[in-house]
Design a protein around this motif. Structure first.
Motif, PDB file in Angstrom:
ATOM      1  N   ASN A 279     -34.151 -46.156 156.851  1.00  0.00           N
ATOM      2  CA  ASN A 279     -33.455 -46.482 158.100  1.00  0.00           C
ATOM      3  C   ASN A 279     -33.670 -47.942 158.487  1.00  0.00           C
ATOM      4  OD1 ASN A 279     -32.498 -43.863 158.358  1.00  0.00           O
ATOM      5  ND2 ASN A 279     -34.254 -43.188 159.572  1.00  0.00           N
ATOM      6  N   ALA A 280     -34.892 -48.417 158.330  1.00  0.00           N
ATOM      7  CA  ALA A 280     -35.159 -49.822 158.656  1.00  0.00           C
ATOM      8  C   ALA A 280     -34.388 -50.763 157.730  1.00  0.00           C
ATOM      9  CB  ALA A 280     -36.654 -50.107 158.547  1.00  0.00           C
ATOM     10  N   ALA A 281     -34.144 -50.323 156.512  1.00  0.00           N
ATOM     11  CA  ALA A 281     -33.440 -51.157 155.539  1.00  0.00           C
ATOM     12  C   ALA A 281     -31.935 -51.194 155.768  1.00  0.00           C
ATOM     13  CB  ALA A 281     -33.740 -50.660 154.125  1.00  0.00           C
ATOM     14  N   PHE A 282     -31.367 -50.102 156.302  1.00  0.00           N
ATOM     15  CA  PHE A 282     -29.911 -50.003 156.286  1.00  0.00           C
ATOM     16  C   PHE A 282     -29.253 -49.650 157.621  1.00  0.00           C
ATOM     17  CE2 PHE A 282     -31.212 -48.904 151.870  1.00  0.00           C
ATOM     18  CZ  PHE A 282     -30.576 -49.960 151.217  1.00  0.00           C
ATOM     19  N   ASP A 283     -30.025 -49.323 158.679  1.00  0.00           N
ATOM     20  CA  ASP A 283     -29.356 -48.883 159.904  1.00  0.00           C
ATOM     21  C   ASP A 283     -28.932 -50.035 160.816  1.00  0.00           C
ATOM     22  OD1 ASP A 283     -31.698 -49.730 161.099  1.00  0.00           O
ATOM     23  OD2 ASP A 283     -32.360 -47.736 161.713  1.00  0.00           O
ATOM     24  N   GLY A 284     -29.275 -51.272 160.479  1.00  0.00           N
ATOM     25  CA  GLY A 284     -28.823 -52.430 161.242  1.00  0.00           C
ATOM     26  C   GLY A 284     -29.590 -52.702 162.506  1.00  0.00           C
ATOM     27  N   ASN A 285     -30.704 -52.021 162.729  1.00  0.00           N
ATOM     28  CA  ASN A 285     -31.475 -52.225 163.953  1.00  0.00           C
ATOM     29  C   ASN A 285     -32.578 -53.276 163.805  1.00  0.00           C
ATOM     30  OD1 ASN A 285     -30.031 -50.326 165.449  1.00  0.00           O
ATOM     31  ND2 ASN A 285     -31.283 -48.635 164.639  1.00  0.00           N
ATOM     32  N   TYR A 286     -32.747 -53.799 162.600  1.00  0.00           N
ATOM     33  CA  TYR A 286     -33.781 -54.796 162.361  1.00  0.00           C
ATOM     34  C   TYR A 286     -33.141 -56.097 161.891  1.00  0.00           C
ATOM     35  CZ  TYR A 286     -37.248 -51.067 162.704  1.00  0.00           C
ATOM     36  OH  TYR A 286     -38.029 -50.034 163.153  1.00  0.00           O
ATOM     37  N   ALA A 287     -33.883 -57.194 162.033  1.00  0.00           N
ATOM     38  CA  ALA A 287     -33.408 -58.487 161.546  1.00  0.00           C
ATOM     39  C   ALA A 287     -33.098 -58.388 160.063  1.00  0.00           C
ATOM     40  CB  ALA A 287     -34.461 -59.556 161.795  1.00  0.00           C
ATOM     41  N   THR A 288     -32.124 -59.155 159.629  1.00  0.00           N
ATOM     42  CA  THR A 288     -31.654 -59.042 158.247  1.00  0.00           C
ATOM     43  C   THR A 288     -32.767 -59.331 157.235  1.00  0.00           C
ATOM     44  OG1 THR A 288     -30.894 -61.346 158.354  1.00  0.00           O
ATOM     45  CG2 THR A 288     -29.285 -59.609 158.847  1.00  0.00           C
ATOM     46  N   GLY A 289     -33.646 -60.293 157.541  1.00  0.00           N
ATOM     47  CA  GLY A 289     -34.730 -60.600 156.625  1.00  0.00           C
ATOM     48  C   GLY A 289     -35.691 -59.442 156.476  1.00  0.00           C
ATOM     49  N   TYR A 290     -36.026 -58.782 157.591  1.00  0.00           N
ATOM     50  CA  TYR A 290     -36.934 -57.648 157.508  1.00  0.00           C
ATOM     51  C   TYR A 290     -36.257 -56.460 156.832  1.00  0.00           C
ATOM     52  CZ  TYR A 290     -40.749 -54.560 158.702  1.00  0.00           C
ATOM     53  OH  TYR A 290     -41.811 -53.705 158.617  1.00  0.00           O
ATOM     54  N   ALA A 291     -34.969 -56.288 157.099  1.00  0.00           N
ATOM     55  CA  ALA A 291     -34.230 -55.209 156.434  1.00  0.00           C
ATOM     56  C   ALA A 291     -34.223 -55.418 154.920  1.00  0.00           C
ATOM     57  CB  ALA A 291     -32.801 -55.138 156.963  1.00  0.00           C
ATOM     58  N   LEU A 292     -34.058 -56.668 154.496  1.00  0.00           N
ATOM     59  CA  LEU A 292     -34.099 -56.962 153.068  1.00  0.00           C
ATOM     60  C   LEU A 292     -35.467 -56.643 152.486  1.00  0.00           C
ATOM     61  CD1 LEU A 292     -32.729 -58.170 150.555  1.00  0.00           C
ATOM     62  CD2 LEU A 292     -33.548 -60.418 151.300  1.00  0.00           C
ATOM     63  N   ALA A 293     -36.527 -56.969 153.225  1.00  0.00           N
ATOM     64  CA  ALA A 293     -37.877 -56.650 152.763  1.00  0.00           C
ATOM     65  C   ALA A 293     -38.063 -55.142 152.606  1.00  0.00           C
ATOM     66  CB  ALA A 293     -38.909 -57.217 153.736  1.00  0.00           C
ATOM     67  N   CYS A 294     -37.479 -54.363 153.519  1.00  0.00           N
ATOM     68  CA  CYS A 294     -37.565 -52.905 153.418  1.00  0.00           C
ATOM     69  C   CYS A 294     -36.797 -52.391 152.207  1.00  0.00           C
ATOM     70  CB  CYS A 294     -37.048 -52.259 154.693  1.00  0.00           C
ATOM     71  SG  CYS A 294     -38.136 -52.476 156.124  1.00  0.00           S
ATOM     72  N   GLN A 295     -35.674 -53.020 151.908  1.00  0.00           N
ATOM     73  CA  GLN A 295     -34.943 -52.648 150.705  1.00  0.00           C
ATOM     74  C   GLN A 295     -35.779 -52.908 149.454  1.00  0.00           C
ATOM     75  OE1 GLN A 295     -31.123 -54.670 150.841  1.00  0.00           O
ATOM     76  NE2 GLN A 295     -30.810 -54.059 152.973  1.00  0.00           N
ATOM     77  N   ALA A 296     -36.499 -54.032 149.460  1.00  0.00           N
ATOM     78  CA  ALA A 296     -37.382 -54.334 148.332  1.00  0.00           C
ATOM     79  C   ALA A 296     -38.504 -53.303 148.222  1.00  0.00           C
ATOM     80  CB  ALA A 296     -37.969 -55.738 148.490  1.00  0.00           C
ATOM     81  N   GLU A 297     -38.996 -52.819 149.371  1.00  0.00           N
ATOM     82  CA  GLU A 297     -40.032 -51.777 149.351  1.00  0.00           C
ATOM     83  C   GLU A 297     -39.518 -50.511 148.665  1.00  0.00           C
ATOM     84  OE1 GLU A 297     -43.132 -52.038 150.490  1.00  0.00           O
ATOM     85  OE2 GLU A 297     -43.044 -53.918 151.602  1.00  0.00           O
ATOM     86  N   LEU A 298     -38.277 -50.143 148.956  1.00  0.00           N
ATOM     87  CA  LEU A 298     -37.695 -48.948 148.353  1.00  0.00           C
ATOM     88  C   LEU A 298     -37.534 -49.126 146.839  1.00  0.00           C
ATOM     89  CD1 LEU A 298     -34.948 -48.260 151.047  1.00  0.00           C
ATOM     90  CD2 LEU A 298     -37.044 -46.946 150.703  1.00  0.00           C
ATOM     91  N   VAL A 299     -37.051 -50.294 146.431  1.00  0.00           N
ATOM     92  CA  VAL A 299     -36.864 -50.546 144.997  1.00  0.00           C
ATOM     93  C   VAL A 299     -38.211 -50.524 144.275  1.00  0.00           C
ATOM     94  CG1 VAL A 299     -36.125 -52.254 143.302  1.00  0.00           C
ATOM     95  CG2 VAL A 299     -34.732 -51.840 145.326  1.00  0.00           C
ATOM     96  N   ALA A 300     -39.217 -51.141 144.861  1.00  0.00           N
ATOM     97  CA  ALA A 300     -40.537 -51.173 144.230  1.00  0.00           C
ATOM     98  C   ALA A 300     -41.132 -49.771 144.135  1.00  0.00           C
ATOM     99  CB  ALA A 300     -41.467 -52.086 145.017  1.00  0.00           C
ATOM    100  N   THR A 301     -40.884 -48.933 145.140  1.00  0.00           N
ATOM    101  CA  THR A 301     -41.382 -47.560 145.092  1.00  0.00           C
ATOM    102  C   THR A 301     -40.714 -46.778 143.966  1.00  0.00           C
ATOM    103  OG1 THR A 301     -41.822 -47.583 147.471  1.00  0.00           O
ATOM    104  CG2 THR A 301     -41.637 -45.431 146.410  1.00  0.00           C
ATOM    105  N   LEU A 302     -39.408 -46.934 143.826  1.00  0.00           N
ATOM    106  CA  LEU A 302     -38.711 -46.274 142.721  1.00  0.00           C
ATOM    107  C   LEU A 302     -39.226 -46.763 141.376  1.00  0.00           C
ATOM    108  CD1 LEU A 302     -35.040 -46.244 144.084  1.00  0.00           C
ATOM    109  CD2 LEU A 302     -36.622 -44.304 143.893  1.00  0.00           C
ATOM    110  N   LEU A 303     -39.487 -48.062 141.281  1.00  0.00           N
ATOM    111  CA  LEU A 303     -40.036 -48.612 140.047  1.00  0.00           C
ATOM    112  C   LEU A 303     -41.401 -47.995 139.745  1.00  0.00           C
ATOM    113  CD1 LEU A 303     -39.703 -50.760 137.789  1.00  0.00           C
ATOM    114  CD2 LEU A 303     -40.870 -52.371 139.298  1.00  0.00           C
ATOM    115  N   GLY A 304     -42.233 -47.850 140.782  1.00  0.00           N
ATOM    116  CA  GLY A 304     -43.535 -47.236 140.586  1.00  0.00           C
ATOM    117  C   GLY A 304     -43.437 -45.788 140.152  1.00  0.00           C
ATOM    118  N   LEU A 305     -42.500 -45.046 140.725  1.00  0.00           N
ATOM    119  CA  LEU A 305     -42.317 -43.642 140.320  1.00  0.00           C
ATOM    120  C   LEU A 305     -41.844 -43.555 138.873  1.00  0.00           C
ATOM    121  CD1 LEU A 305     -40.657 -42.253 143.569  1.00  0.00           C
ATOM    122  CD2 LEU A 305     -42.969 -41.769 142.739  1.00  0.00           C
ATOM    123  N   GLY A 306     -40.957 -44.477 138.476  1.00  0.00           N
ATOM    124  CA  GLY A 306     -40.518 -44.505 137.085  1.00  0.00           C
ATOM    125  C   GLY A 306     -41.665 -44.825 136.138  1.00  0.00           C
TER     126      GLY A 306
END
Length: 389
Positions: A279-306
């Protein structure tokens, strides 16, 4: 008359005595030298990046005529906590400072005795520690894979944290040699080095668990049970720090509670943390820079699970334990924080990517073309004071 006709053996060649300062270099293999050259070149690249950031993002706006000092761009985020602890100790106006383990501040205080500038002292610690870490990584992965693993690590998105006055390089400089010592059956050295790692980051405890698994999966006839107590040694720094915090605060869980107050690391189920981060990455309620950082968190988590799935499939139980515990710790907070930085500590990831790129030229192009721009992007973000995980 020729000496050979008289059966006189030739005189042994005269060895040139190397200066004392150069003798350790004789122990470096060609791979070691290549790794160190790569390391120094990438550090130089980061220095150039820092120089440009100091001028492209001056304090006071784009019309400022004087750039800020070069060292000032490295004084970002957690660095302030480490310096304050090193200079004044805990509980001196730095809120939630007990969330940071004492290893790095103690080393920083010691280096500051001979390097008066705090920031330069922190950078020097990371520079030396990073050199030790990449040598150990190259030897863990071995051969061409080791050299490529180091290159990929140094070009990884969050590689700037290996150069900054942060804990990643110091931790790796202790953890990777510990892992190498365990693989060679030197459990005493592994325990001592891991004890050092636990003074730096909580991740040291995850390494202890991995070493215990590695010990247990060792071939039974060669399993040295009398050396098992060495693996209890890493608990000593954690217990000592816990006792110190209790003596000052009356709280046995002071470290955990500081993490909760300062970084929202209260326990939540993994799916709840994923949903909050999404939600923080994509719902538009956070600054774009922080939202991008949250998107990176999701990608890194998927990478770790892989990565975890790959390690389990390959029956690499010890490394899988280390990665799984890291993912659990970072994935059960209110939302994900610092997962991209944690990828720096996943040595099986860089060894695995290195092996893949050596099998496929296309994979090499993909990795380099993706990692290098992201590495520069993260470096610019961090050095300009933006949140970079």
């Amino acid at each position: 008359m020729p000496a050979a006709l008289l059966d006189i053996p030739p005189a042994p060649p005269v060895r040139q005595q190397l200066p004392a300062a150069q003798r350790p270099l004789r122990r470096l293999t060609p791979l070691d030298r290549t790794v160190l050259r790569t390391y120094v070149l990438t550090r130089a690249g980061l220095l150039v990046t820092a120089y440009c950031v100091a001028r492209l993002f001056p304090v006071g706006g784009p019309d400022v005529k004087r750039a800020r000092p070069l060292l000032s761009v490295w004084q970002q985020w957690d660095w302030a906590h480490y310096r304050t602890i090193a200079e004044y100790g805990y509980f001196h106006g730095d809120a939630n400072s007990e969330a940071f383990f004492p290893g790095f501040p103690l080393v920083l205080r010691a280096v500051h005795v001979v390097v008066p500038d705090w920031t330069l002292a922190g950078l020097l610690i990371s520079f030396v520690s990073g050199g030790v870490a990449v040598l150990a990584l190259a030897r863990i992965a071995g051969g061409l894979v080791g050299g490529r693993a180091v290159l990929l690590l140094l070009l990884s998105p969050c590689a700037v944290f290996l150069a900054a006055g942060y804990t990643e390089s110091l931790f790796l400089a202790l953890a990777l040699p510990a892992w190498l010592a365990a693989r060679r059956g030197n459990w005493a050295l592994a325990g001592l080095l891991t004890a050092g790692a636990t003074t730096v980051r909580i991740s040291g405890l995850f390494l202890v668990a991995a070493l215990l698994v590695q010990f247990l999966v060792t071939h039974a006839p060669s399993r040295p049970w009398r050396r098992l107590p060495w693996l209890t040694l890493p608990a000593v720094p954690v217990l000592a720090y816990t006792a110190y915090l209790h003596a000052r605060t009356g709280d046995w869980m002071a470290w955990k509670h500081a993490q909760e107050r300062g970084w929202y690391r209260t326990f939540h189920w993994p799916w709840e943390a994923w949903a909050t981060t999404w939600n923080a990455a994509f719902d538009g309620n956070y600054a774009t820079g922080y939202a991008l950082a949250c998107q990176a968190e999701l990608v890194a988590t998927l990478l770790g699970l892989g990565l975890l799935a790959r390690l389990l499939r390959g029956r690499r139980w010890a490394e899988a334990t280390y990665v799984a515990l890291t993912l659990w710790a970072l994935g059960t907070s209110y939302w994900y924080t610092s997962v991209p930085r944690a990828t720096l500590l996943w040595w099986p990831l860089w060894a695995g990517l290195a092996a893949w790129t050596l099998r496929s030229q296309r994979a090499t192009y993909v990795c380099l073309c993706v990692l290098a721009p992201l590495s520069t992007l993260y470096a610019v973000a961090f050095l300009s004071g933006r949140w970079a995980g």
